[in-house]
Motif scaffolding. Structure first.
Motif, PDB file in Angstrom:
ATOM      1  N   GLU A 296      17.940 -18.354 -72.158  1.00  0.00           N
ATOM      2  CA  GLU A 296      18.168 -17.102 -71.436  1.00  0.00           C
ATOM      3  C   GLU A 296      16.900 -16.263 -71.273  1.00  0.00           C
ATOM      4  OE1 GLU A 296      19.550 -16.341 -75.743  1.00  0.00           O
ATOM      5  OE2 GLU A 296      19.582 -17.962 -74.254  1.00  0.00           O
ATOM      6  N   GLN A 297      16.060 -16.215 -72.291  1.00  0.00           N
ATOM      7  CA  GLN A 297      14.852 -15.402 -72.200  1.00  0.00           C
ATOM      8  C   GLN A 297      13.871 -15.965 -71.167  1.00  0.00           C
ATOM      9  OE1 GLN A 297      14.421 -12.505 -73.490  1.00  0.00           O
ATOM     10  NE2 GLN A 297      16.133 -12.457 -74.943  1.00  0.00           N
ATOM     11  N   GLU A 298      13.703 -17.278 -71.180  1.00  0.00           N
ATOM     12  CA  GLU A 298      12.804 -17.893 -70.203  1.00  0.00           C
ATOM     13  C   GLU A 298      13.363 -17.742 -68.790  1.00  0.00           C
ATOM     14  OE1 GLU A 298      10.507 -22.119 -69.268  1.00  0.00           O
ATOM     15  OE2 GLU A 298      11.816 -21.951 -71.018  1.00  0.00           O
ATOM     16  N   LEU A 299      14.678 -17.840 -68.652  1.00  0.00           N
ATOM     17  CA  LEU A 299      15.289 -17.676 -67.329  1.00  0.00           C
ATOM     18  C   LEU A 299      15.049 -16.268 -66.794  1.00  0.00           C
ATOM     19  CD1 LEU A 299      17.093 -18.873 -65.082  1.00  0.00           C
ATOM     20  CD2 LEU A 299      19.067 -17.970 -66.336  1.00  0.00           C
ATOM     21  N   VAL A 300      15.216 -15.270 -67.658  1.00  0.00           N
ATOM     22  CA  VAL A 300      14.955 -13.884 -67.244  1.00  0.00           C
ATOM     23  C   VAL A 300      13.494 -13.719 -66.841  1.00  0.00           C
ATOM     24  CG1 VAL A 300      14.799 -11.499 -68.060  1.00  0.00           C
ATOM     25  CG2 VAL A 300      16.840 -12.873 -68.569  1.00  0.00           C
ATOM     26  N   LYS A 301      12.594 -14.273 -67.632  1.00  0.00           N
ATOM     27  CA  LYS A 301      11.158 -14.181 -67.330  1.00  0.00           C
ATOM     28  C   LYS A 301      10.848 -14.775 -65.957  1.00  0.00           C
ATOM     29  CE  LYS A 301       6.722 -16.135 -68.825  1.00  0.00           C
ATOM     30  NZ  LYS A 301       6.080 -17.067 -69.797  1.00  0.00           N
ATOM     31  N   GLU A 302      11.409 -15.958 -65.672  1.00  0.00           N
ATOM     32  CA  GLU A 302      11.141 -16.625 -64.401  1.00  0.00           C
ATOM     33  C   GLU A 302      11.803 -15.894 -63.236  1.00  0.00           C
ATOM     34  OE1 GLU A 302       9.086 -18.945 -63.713  1.00  0.00           O
ATOM     35  OE2 GLU A 302       8.517 -19.537 -65.742  1.00  0.00           O
ATOM     36  N   MET A 303      12.973 -15.324 -63.444  1.00  0.00           N
ATOM     37  CA  MET A 303      13.621 -14.560 -62.373  1.00  0.00           C
ATOM     38  C   MET A 303      12.835 -13.287 -62.057  1.00  0.00           C
ATOM     39  SD  MET A 303      17.740 -14.967 -62.869  1.00  0.00           S
ATOM     40  CE  MET A 303      18.019 -14.242 -61.261  1.00  0.00           C
ATOM     41  N   LYS A 304      12.294 -12.666 -63.103  1.00  0.00           N
ATOM     42  CA  LYS A 304      11.469 -11.482 -62.885  1.00  0.00           C
ATOM     43  C   LYS A 304      10.235 -11.825 -62.057  1.00  0.00           C
ATOM     44  CE  LYS A 304       9.265  -7.658 -65.347  1.00  0.00           C
ATOM     45  NZ  LYS A 304       9.005  -7.042 -66.690  1.00  0.00           N
ATOM     46  N   LEU A 305       9.623 -12.969 -62.362  1.00  0.00           N
ATOM     47  CA  LEU A 305       8.461 -13.413 -61.584  1.00  0.00           C
ATOM     48  C   LEU A 305       8.858 -13.706 -60.134  1.00  0.00           C
ATOM     49  CD1 LEU A 305       6.735 -15.825 -64.151  1.00  0.00           C
ATOM     50  CD2 LEU A 305       5.924 -13.570 -63.409  1.00  0.00           C
ATOM     51  N   ALA A 306      10.033 -14.311 -59.942  1.00  0.00           N
ATOM     52  CA  ALA A 306      10.494 -14.615 -58.585  1.00  0.00           C
ATOM     53  C   ALA A 306      10.738 -13.340 -57.794  1.00  0.00           C
ATOM     54  CB  ALA A 306      11.767 -15.455 -58.652  1.00  0.00           C
ATOM     55  N   ILE A 307      11.322 -12.344 -58.428  1.00  0.00           N
ATOM     56  CA  ILE A 307      11.590 -11.069 -57.752  1.00  0.00           C
ATOM     57  C   ILE A 307      10.280 -10.398 -57.350  1.00  0.00           C
ATOM     58  CG2 ILE A 307      12.500  -8.730 -58.113  1.00  0.00           C
ATOM     59  CD1 ILE A 307      14.681 -10.073 -59.899  1.00  0.00           C
ATOM     60  N   GLN A 308       9.288 -10.440 -58.234  1.00  0.00           N
ATOM     61  CA  GLN A 308       7.983  -9.870 -57.901  1.00  0.00           C
ATOM     62  C   GLN A 308       7.334 -10.631 -56.747  1.00  0.00           C
ATOM     63  OE1 GLN A 308       5.939 -10.028 -61.664  1.00  0.00           O
ATOM     64  NE2 GLN A 308       6.754  -8.050 -62.350  1.00  0.00           N
ATOM     65  N   GLU A 309       7.490 -11.952 -56.752  1.00  0.00           N
ATOM     66  CA  GLU A 309       6.937 -12.757 -55.661  1.00  0.00           C
ATOM     67  C   GLU A 309       7.609 -12.423 -54.338  1.00  0.00           C
ATOM     68  OE1 GLU A 309       6.966 -17.386 -54.132  1.00  0.00           O
ATOM     69  OE2 GLU A 309       7.409 -16.958 -56.237  1.00  0.00           O
ATOM     70  N   PHE A 310       8.926 -12.255 -54.360  1.00  0.00           N
ATOM     71  CA  PHE A 310       9.675 -12.006 -53.131  1.00  0.00           C
ATOM     72  C   PHE A 310       9.436 -10.595 -52.584  1.00  0.00           C
ATOM     73  CE2 PHE A 310      13.294 -15.044 -54.636  1.00  0.00           C
ATOM     74  CZ  PHE A 310      12.463 -16.137 -54.436  1.00  0.00           C
ATOM     75  N   TYR A 311       9.420  -9.608 -53.476  1.00  0.00           N
ATOM     76  CA  TYR A 311       9.469  -8.210 -53.029  1.00  0.00           C
ATOM     77  C   TYR A 311       8.311  -7.353 -53.512  1.00  0.00           C
ATOM     78  CZ  TYR A 311      14.214  -9.926 -52.407  1.00  0.00           C
ATOM     79  OH  TYR A 311      15.298 -10.689 -52.064  1.00  0.00           O
ATOM     80  N   GLY A 312       7.373  -7.936 -54.256  1.00  0.00           N
ATOM     81  CA  GLY A 312       6.237  -7.179 -54.740  1.00  0.00           C
ATOM     82  C   GLY A 312       6.587  -6.358 -55.972  1.00  0.00           C
ATOM     83  N   ALA A 313       5.616  -5.567 -56.408  1.00  0.00           N
ATOM     84  CA  ALA A 313       5.804  -4.748 -57.615  1.00  0.00           C
ATOM     85  C   ALA A 313       6.810  -3.632 -57.387  1.00  0.00           C
ATOM     86  CB  ALA A 313       4.461  -4.167 -58.060  1.00  0.00           C
ATOM     87  N   SER A 314       6.982  -3.217 -56.129  1.00  0.00           N
ATOM     88  CA  SER A 314       7.917  -2.142 -55.798  1.00  0.00           C
ATOM     89  C   SER A 314       8.858  -2.609 -54.687  1.00  0.00           C
ATOM     90  CB  SER A 314       7.159  -0.886 -55.347  1.00  0.00           C
ATOM     91  OG  SER A 314       8.056   0.110 -54.909  1.00  0.00           O
ATOM     92  N   PRO A 315      10.014  -3.203 -55.033  1.00  0.00           N
ATOM     93  CA  PRO A 315      10.930  -3.693 -54.011  1.00  0.00           C
ATOM     94  C   PRO A 315      11.373  -2.613 -53.019  1.00  0.00           C
ATOM     95  CG  PRO A 315      11.537  -4.569 -56.159  1.00  0.00           C
ATOM     96  CD  PRO A 315      10.466  -3.539 -56.396  1.00  0.00           C
ATOM     97  N   GLN A 316      11.362  -1.368 -53.449  1.00  0.00           N
ATOM     98  CA  GLN A 316      11.793  -0.279 -52.558  1.00  0.00           C
ATOM     99  C   GLN A 316      10.891  -0.168 -51.336  1.00  0.00           C
ATOM    100  OE1 GLN A 316      12.313   3.473 -54.536  1.00  0.00           O
ATOM    101  NE2 GLN A 316      13.321   4.433 -52.772  1.00  0.00           N
ATOM    102  N   THR A 317       9.641  -0.555 -51.466  1.00  0.00           N
ATOM    103  CA  THR A 317       8.720  -0.469 -50.331  1.00  0.00           C
ATOM    104  C   THR A 317       8.602  -1.788 -49.565  1.00  0.00           C
ATOM    105  OG1 THR A 317       6.810  -1.064 -51.714  1.00  0.00           O
ATOM    106  CG2 THR A 317       7.370   1.290 -51.534  1.00  0.00           C
TER     107      THR A 317
END
Length: 487
Positions: free
Chosen positions: A265-286
């Motif tokens: 679970e911890q590694e999955l969360v880490k990788e999902m966080k990286l994917a979200i940053q890749e998709f939407y940047g450091a600030s998804p709102q922008t």
């Protein structure tokens, strides 16, 4: 772009009556007419992509690529497929039978149902209204379209454009909210097709039952995603992040929660966080690739879920009401009595339930309503098949999310509380058609048919049995006697 105007309530029965009368004239029956309407539907999308991009952006801040993949591209393809295959779909289907009836040319005629109602949904305001309309038009029906009043800009645009591309004698739009829809449901239809929540689905079905009108209900539910230890975690994380956050999580087949084997679970969360940053940047709102929640009511519903969860928010969690923004959010160590596990989330919040064994997750899924979709992430096909063999859902995908919706050759629909019936491709044509069983008997051969008529004799009965029924021979040439006892 014009504002959405509701249809006057007094006009609704008149509009339905006009379409029912049109159907009786036979206007919509010729295949050439149907193909022209399907071309019009295709061109409605193809010639107004910029306007649809603007309207859906104003409703949902939907990125153009998501609009293309999930809405306008799909509708264009559905229309093209229907035009290409309509002759085949509508052709009589001859069936095999026993000797006597073989001479009667038994076949199935594909007849239009009549006047049908299609009620769309706000999260995919073009697709969920027009995809079933492709099937209804191809089948030769008159069609009433009811867009969601929540996606106001897209509904207004469709209302303006539709009469320019489709014959208003056979296809009309009715707009409104609860009051207008209530009157609409009181009218006589030959089929009702609804996409939306289960609660409204019950209202649709109750209204249809009063007039014995058949229904197709495309609902939703809490679609689980199983993640086993035997998986490429980085790949699974990217695909889960995309599937959950497409349309800002406002999709009926989005992964609603994860069932994750303990230890990853911890590694999955880490990788999902990286994917979200890749998709939407450091600030998804922008980010121009991240949409918004449809309105204030849904924003506050999602905000309450975040405020009351007892799990640990490990990614995201922030929000801004005046921008209808809720960040991509992951909640770890969610318990089964958490508010996030009570009903479909329909937003960018993903709870993770950690289990000791996959069977624990299977048991939980089976204790609850059948979901519209179920996802399995694993390299172990034996495990994946074990999960699919021991659960129920409308559809399923192994090692990805959402992609089943884009394969129009596959049936799309739910089971039990997640829906009734399926559509896409030829199945859309089928649900708006009646399979009319037909025989064509020759007026000659009357002497041969005399064995069917009284007075009955043993000889006539023997001949009829030989002509009407197949003879079954078992391997040992014996007739089965009695029933095997069980238990």
């Amino acid at each position: 772009m014009s504002e959405l105007t509701f249809t006057p309530i007094d006009d609704i029965p008149k509009i339905v009556k006009e379409l029912r009368e049109t159907f009786l004239t036979g206007l919509t029956r010729p295949l050439a007419y149907r193909k022209e309407q399907l071309k019009g539907l295709h061109n409605l999308i193809a010639e107004n992509e910029a306007l649809f991009k603007e309207s859906v952006y104003r409703d949902l801040r939907k990125p153009p690529q998501e609009l293309m993949v999930g809405e306008i591209g799909t509708i264009r393809q559905e229309a093209i497929d229907a035009i290409k295959h309509l002759d085949q779909w509508a052709a009589p289907q001859y069936v095999k039978t026993t000797l006597l009836n073989r001479m009667n040319k038994p076949h199935i005629r594909k007849s239009p149902l009549g006047t049908v109602l299609i009620i769309g949904a706000w999260n995919l305001p073009i697709n969920l209204l027009l995809a079933p309309a492709v099937g209804a038009i191809a089948a030769g029906n008159c069609v009433i379209l009811k867009p969601s009043e929540v996606s106001t800009h897209t509904a207004a645009l469709l209302t303006t454009l539709l009469p320019k591309y489709l014959d208003p004698r056979s296809v009309r739009i009715i707009n409104g909210a609860a009051a207008e829809t209530t009157v609409l449901l009181e009218q006589k239809f030959d089929h009702m097709f609804y996409t939306g929540s289960g609660n409204i689905g019950k209202i649709i079905m109750a209204a249809a039952a009063k007039q014995l009108t058949p229904v197709t209900l495309e609902l939703g539910g809490k679609s689980p995603a199983f993640v086993s230890k035997n998986v490429d975690i980085a790949v699974a994380a990217r695909r889960l992040a995309w599937g959950k956050l497409f349309n800002t999580g406002q999709a009926c087949i989005a992964p609603d929660y994860l069932i994750v084997e303990r230890g990853i679970e911890q590694e999955l969360v880490k990788e999902m966080k990286l994917a979200i940053q890749e998709f939407y940047g450091a600030s998804p709102q922008t980010s121009q690739s991240y949409g918004r929640i449809i309105n204030n009511n849904h924003f506050h519903r999602l905000k309450r879920l975040l405020d009351t969860t007892r799990g640990e928010i490990v990614v995201g969690g922030d929000s801004q009401e005046d921008d209808l923004y809720i960040a991509p959010t992951i909640v770890l160590d969610v318990k089964l009595d958490d508010p996030l596990m009570e009903s479909e989330i329909f937003g960018p919040i993903l709870p993770i339930w950690v289990v000791d064994t996959i069977n624990e997750g299977i048991e939980y899924v089976n204790r609850n309503d059948q979901p519209l979709a179920l996802y399995v992430y694993s390299h172990d096909m034996k495990l994946a098949n074990h999960i699919l063999d021991n659960t129920r859902s409308g559809g399923a995908v192994i090692n990805d999310s959402l992609v089943q919706f884009m394969v129009t050759a596959l049936p799309f629909g739910g089971t039990g509380p997640s829906g009734i019936g399926s559509y896409h491709g030829k199945r859309s044509f089928d649900i708006f058609s009646h399979e009319r069983a037909t025989l064509v008997k020759n007026l000659g051969m009357q002497k041969a048919l005399a064995i069917s008529y009284p007075p009955y004799t043993e000889k006539k009965t023997s001949w009829l049995e030989w002509l009407l029924f197949d003879k079954v021979k078992y391997p040992d040439n014996a007739i089965l006697k009695g029933n095997k006892k069980f238990g």
